[in-house]
Design a protein around this motif. Structure first.
Motif, PDB file in Angstrom:
ATOM      1  N   LYS A  44       0.901  -1.240   0.017  1.00  0.00           N
ATOM      2  CA  LYS A  44      -0.093  -0.003  -0.032  1.00  0.00           C
ATOM      3  C   LYS A  44       0.650   1.557   0.125  1.00  0.00           C
ATOM      4  N   GLY A  45       1.925   1.360   0.620  1.00  0.00           N
ATOM      5  CA  GLY A  45       2.763   2.349   0.672  1.00  0.00           C
ATOM      6  C   GLY A  45       3.463   2.665  -0.506  1.00  0.00           C
ATOM      7  N   PHE A  46       3.835   1.806  -1.172  1.00  0.00           N
ATOM      8  CA  PHE A  46       4.382   2.086  -2.563  1.00  0.00           C
ATOM      9  C   PHE A  46       3.393   2.235  -3.592  1.00  0.00           C
ATOM     10  N   GLY A  47       2.164   1.736  -3.450  1.00  0.00           N
ATOM     11  CA  GLY A  47       1.211   1.936  -4.533  1.00  0.00           C
ATOM     12  C   GLY A  47       0.734   3.362  -4.313  1.00  0.00           C
ATOM     13  N   THR A  48       0.369   3.802  -3.255  1.00  0.00           N
ATOM     14  CA  THR A  48      -0.202   5.043  -2.766  1.00  0.00           C
ATOM     15  C   THR A  48       0.832   6.242  -3.180  1.00  0.00           C
ATOM     16  N   ASP A  49       2.042   5.998  -3.082  1.00  0.00           N
ATOM     17  CA  ASP A  49       3.054   7.134  -3.456  1.00  0.00           C
ATOM     18  C   ASP A  49       2.942   7.405  -4.758  1.00  0.00           C
ATOM     19  N   ARG A  50       2.803   6.264  -5.752  1.00  0.00           N
ATOM     20  CA  ARG A  50       2.615   6.577  -7.049  1.00  0.00           C
ATOM     21  C   ARG A  50       1.432   6.661  -7.656  1.00  0.00           C
ATOM     22  N   GLY A  51       0.329   6.720  -6.836  1.00  0.00           N
ATOM     23  CA  GLY A  51      -1.088   6.778  -7.456  1.00  0.00           C
ATOM     24  C   GLY A  51      -1.328   5.511  -8.048  1.00  0.00           C
ATOM     25  N   TYR A  52      -1.164   4.325  -7.476  1.00  0.00           N
ATOM     26  CA  TYR A  52      -1.410   3.132  -8.266  1.00  0.00           C
ATOM     27  C   TYR A  52      -2.609   2.396  -7.592  1.00  0.00           C
ATOM     28  N   ILE A  53      -3.124   2.888  -6.747  1.00  0.00           N
ATOM     29  CA  ILE A  53      -4.431   2.142  -5.876  1.00  0.00           C
ATOM     30  C   ILE A  53      -5.821   2.711  -6.211  1.00  0.00           C
ATOM     31  N   ALA A  54      -5.908   4.012  -5.922  1.00  0.00           N
ATOM     32  CA  ALA A  54      -7.226   4.793  -6.186  1.00  0.00           C
ATOM     33  C   ALA A  54      -7.168   5.224  -7.522  1.00  0.00           C
ATOM     34  N   PRO A  55      -8.489   5.033  -8.235  1.00  0.00           N
ATOM     35  CA  PRO A  55      -8.617   5.676  -9.740  1.00  0.00           C
ATOM     36  C   PRO A  55      -8.189   7.300  -9.740  1.00  0.00           C
ATOM     37  N   ARG A  56      -8.077   7.674 -10.944  1.00  0.00           N
ATOM     38  CA  ARG A  56      -7.739   9.194 -11.086  1.00  0.00           C
ATOM     39  C   ARG A  56      -8.988   9.577 -11.841  1.00  0.00           C
ATOM     40  N   VAL A  57      -9.461   8.886 -12.779  1.00  0.00           N
ATOM     41  CA  VAL A  57     -10.865   9.513 -13.643  1.00  0.00           C
ATOM     42  C   VAL A  57     -12.085   8.789 -13.421  1.00  0.00           C
ATOM     43  N   VAL A  58     -11.859   7.202 -13.149  1.00  0.00           N
ATOM     44  CA  VAL A  58     -13.143   6.493 -13.406  1.00  0.00           C
ATOM     45  C   VAL A  58     -13.204   5.436 -12.547  1.00  0.00           C
ATOM     46  N   SER A  59     -14.310   5.270 -11.654  1.00  0.00           N
ATOM     47  CA  SER A  59     -14.690   4.257 -10.756  1.00  0.00           C
ATOM     48  C   SER A  59     -15.186   3.242 -11.599  1.00  0.00           C
ATOM     49  N   ILE A  60     -14.793   1.907 -11.140  1.00  0.00           N
ATOM     50  CA  ILE A  60     -15.355   0.615 -11.757  1.00  0.00           C
ATOM     51  C   ILE A  60     -15.624  -0.256 -10.525  1.00  0.00           C
ATOM     52  N   GLY A  61     -16.980  -0.259 -10.101  1.00  0.00           N
ATOM     53  CA  GLY A  61     -17.144  -1.071  -9.114  1.00  0.00           C
ATOM     54  C   GLY A  61     -17.623  -0.292  -7.909  1.00  0.00           C
ATOM     55  N   PRO A  62     -18.115  -0.812  -6.645  1.00  0.00           N
ATOM     56  CA  PRO A  62     -18.632   0.117  -5.501  1.00  0.00           C
ATOM     57  C   PRO A  62     -17.545   0.655  -4.728  1.00  0.00           C
ATOM     58  N   TYR A  63     -16.247   0.266  -4.627  1.00  0.00           N
ATOM     59  CA  TYR A  63     -15.288   0.704  -3.715  1.00  0.00           C
ATOM     60  C   TYR A  63     -15.204   2.085  -3.817  1.00  0.00           C
ATOM     61  N   TYR A  64     -15.035   2.623  -4.987  1.00  0.00           N
ATOM     62  CA  TYR A  64     -14.919   4.124  -5.109  1.00  0.00           C
ATOM     63  C   TYR A  64     -16.009   5.010  -5.780  1.00  0.00           C
ATOM     64  N   HIS A  65     -16.993   4.297  -5.695  1.00  0.00           N
ATOM     65  CA  HIS A  65     -18.054   4.919  -6.524  1.00  0.00           C
ATOM     66  C   HIS A  65     -18.784   6.148  -5.471  1.00  0.00           C
ATOM     67  N   GLY A  66     -19.080   7.230  -6.298  1.00  0.00           N
ATOM     68  CA  GLY A  66     -19.417   8.375  -5.430  1.00  0.00           C
ATOM     69  C   GLY A  66     -18.438   9.327  -4.913  1.00  0.00           C
ATOM     70  N   ASP A  67     -17.038   8.898  -5.351  1.00  0.00           N
ATOM     71  CA  ASP A  67     -15.811   9.832  -5.077  1.00  0.00           C
ATOM     72  C   ASP A  67     -16.005  11.187  -5.819  1.00  0.00           C
ATOM     73  N   PRO A  68     -16.153  12.222  -5.141  1.00  0.00           N
ATOM     74  CA  PRO A  68     -16.252  13.850  -5.708  1.00  0.00           C
ATOM     75  C   PRO A  68     -15.257  13.991  -6.850  1.00  0.00           C
ATOM     76  N   LYS A  69     -14.073  13.452  -6.671  1.00  0.00           N
ATOM     77  CA  LYS A  69     -13.388  13.558  -7.709  1.00  0.00           C
ATOM     78  C   LYS A  69     -13.200  12.828  -9.029  1.00  0.00           C
ATOM     79  N   LEU A  70     -14.243  11.920  -9.095  1.00  0.00           N
ATOM     80  CA  LEU A  70     -14.530  11.158 -10.426  1.00  0.00           C
ATOM     81  C   LEU A  70     -16.049  11.370 -10.943  1.00  0.00           C
ATOM     82  N   ARG A  71     -16.456  12.662 -10.287  1.00  0.00           N
ATOM     83  CA  ARG A  71     -18.105  13.014 -10.700  1.00  0.00           C
ATOM     84  C   ARG A  71     -18.037  13.370 -12.252  1.00  0.00           C
ATOM     85  N   GLU A  72     -17.063  13.759 -13.089  1.00  0.00           N
ATOM     86  CA  GLU A  72     -16.874  14.097 -14.270  1.00  0.00           C
ATOM     87  C   GLU A  72     -17.519  12.716 -15.331  1.00  0.00           C
ATOM     88  N   MET A  73     -16.502  11.617 -14.887  1.00  0.00           N
ATOM     89  CA  MET A  73     -16.865  10.407 -15.484  1.00  0.00           C
ATOM     90  C   MET A  73     -18.096   9.676 -15.129  1.00  0.00           C
TER      91      MET A  73
END
Length: 423
Positions: A44-73
């Protein structure tokens, strides 16, 4: 001189068992029912530092659904669903009732936690995400019509690299039955999707390459399909000595042994081999590395960790990354791998070195790595005399060259004196 900041890797079956029993990841290794787990804690530490865990533009599935940063997509997904069913709410409702709703209750078994999400809301999430994902895959594989390209193309081209990264995140997946149920509507096949996915990690991919998917095999989700395409169904033999602790110091040791590096023709992480008669040859899959593929690779390694059984017997991605990390001790080693076309990277040598060295300590290479190091030890034991002779000349090359040059000078002087004496 080797970089002292890179630790030696010591792996044994006992070590693997200890890693697993200590609960190094959030999801238990035996919990195969949880097919879309949360990201492993040790990565998790390695992945978080590089942005490899949380989506940047689109959520697929329920884990990140509703994230305000992904509203456009999220708003664009509504457009995707509308076009997917050709503007017919009746077709949409019928398909949801017939195909998606029966999957909803089973889909809960794919995720670790789904608190506060009803079955109906889960159905809507899977329908919208499935329609968007299938249209993206159809567009990328050249299956969309000119009319669809007009509304779909501009959005995808704007976020192409981020969508590529997001769709292969471990926590950003939907169950394969949802994808499979929608594929018929688009004329997509598993083989066509797999064929396109495999080109993302190989520099030597060609359009003639085909992914062979067994008819009786089903992936859990899109990431597991990629894993199968890049690992295959190879069965590992048992280690001949389960108490073996293999210590491998890396590129310097290989060079002293006369071991040559070569990119193999296959495209599987599992194709790591040592062969040769007089001197050895280490063959590895050629890897294309950029920010997007680096995210895919890390999430493949995370998927292996969460699904691992039998001492991580199928952890081929982890094993491959561990081997490459050992071959890279300094930036000059990255240049060597580039020359051999084992790693072709759009990142700088420093960034590539940092990626592998930072990742190595948190990997779980498992039995596949143990077998590789055991094979290397067997090679060294059988050819110890040849290796010793080669190592002597290799490590004393400068001194030997100096001595030979001095002998050459002395021989020239002696020859001159002898000729003068004869005259």
């Amino acid at each position: 001189m080797a970089d002292n900041s890179l630790p030696q890797t010591v792996v044994s079956c006992e070590t693997i068992v200890e890693i697993q029993s200590n609960g190094a990841v959030e999801a238990p290794f035996s919990a195969i029912i949880s097919k879309i787990p949360r990201f492993p804690l040790n990565l998790k530490g390695f992945g978080t530092d590089r942005g490899y865990i949380a989506p940047r533009v689109v959520s697929i599935g329920p884990y990140y659904h509703g994230d305000p940063k992904l509203r456009e997509m999220e708003e664009f997904k509504c457009t995707a669903v509308h076009h997917f069913f050709k503007g017919s709410p009746e077709k949409q409702d019928k398909y949801k009732e017939k195909m998606i709703s029966p999957i909803a209750s089973d889909a809960r078994g794919y995720y670790d936690v789904l608190e506060g999400i009803s079955d109906n809301e889960l159905c809507n999430i899977m329908l919208a995400d499935g329609c968007f994902l299938l249209q993206f895959l159809d567009y990328m594989t050249g299956g969309t019509s000119p009319e669809e390209d007009k509304w779909l193309g501009p959005k995808i081209q704007q976020h192409y690299m981020n969508i590529m990264g997001d769709m292969m995140l471990l926590e950003n997946q939907i169950p394969w039955p949802v994808i499979e149920g929608l594929m018929d509507q688009r004329g997509l096949t598993t083989e066509r999707i797999a064929h396109w996915l495999t080109r993302g990690l190989n520099d030597n991919w060609s359009k003639d390459d085909k992914a062979e998917i067994p008819k009786n095999w089903k992936p859990s989700h899109l990431l597991s399909l990629l894993h199968f395409c890049k690992v295959g169904s190879k069965n590992l033999p048992e280690p001949t000595d389960k108490k073996l602790s293999a210590v491998f110091t890396g590129a310097a040791e290989l060079a002293e042994m006369g071991m040559k590096l070569e990119a193999c023709n296959t495209k599987l992480f599992s194709d790591i081999s040592i062969e040769g008669h007089f001197f050895g040859k280490l063959s590895l899959m050629p890897l294309s590395l950029d920010p997007s593929s680096a995210s895919w690779i890390l999430n493949l390694a995370a998927f292996e960790m969460c699904m691992a059984t039998n001492f991580g017997a199928s952890n081929y991605v982890n094993a491959y990354l561990s081997v490459v990390a050992l071959l890279i001790e300094k930036e000059d080693d990255v240049c060597v791998l580039r020359t051999k076309r084992i790693v072709t990277s759009s990142m700088s040598n420093k960034e590539t070195l940092k990626f592998f060295k930072g990742l190595a300590p948190v990997l779980m290479p498992g039995v596949a790595y143990l077998l590789f190091t055991q094979q290397l030890e067997d090679f060294k034991r059988k050819r110890w005399m040849r290796i010793a002779i080669y190592r002597f000349f290799y490590t004393n090359a400068k001194a030997i060259a100096t001595v030979l040059s001095i002998i050459g000078v002395l021989a020239g002087i002696f020859k001159t004196l002898l000729s003068l004496k004869q005259k």
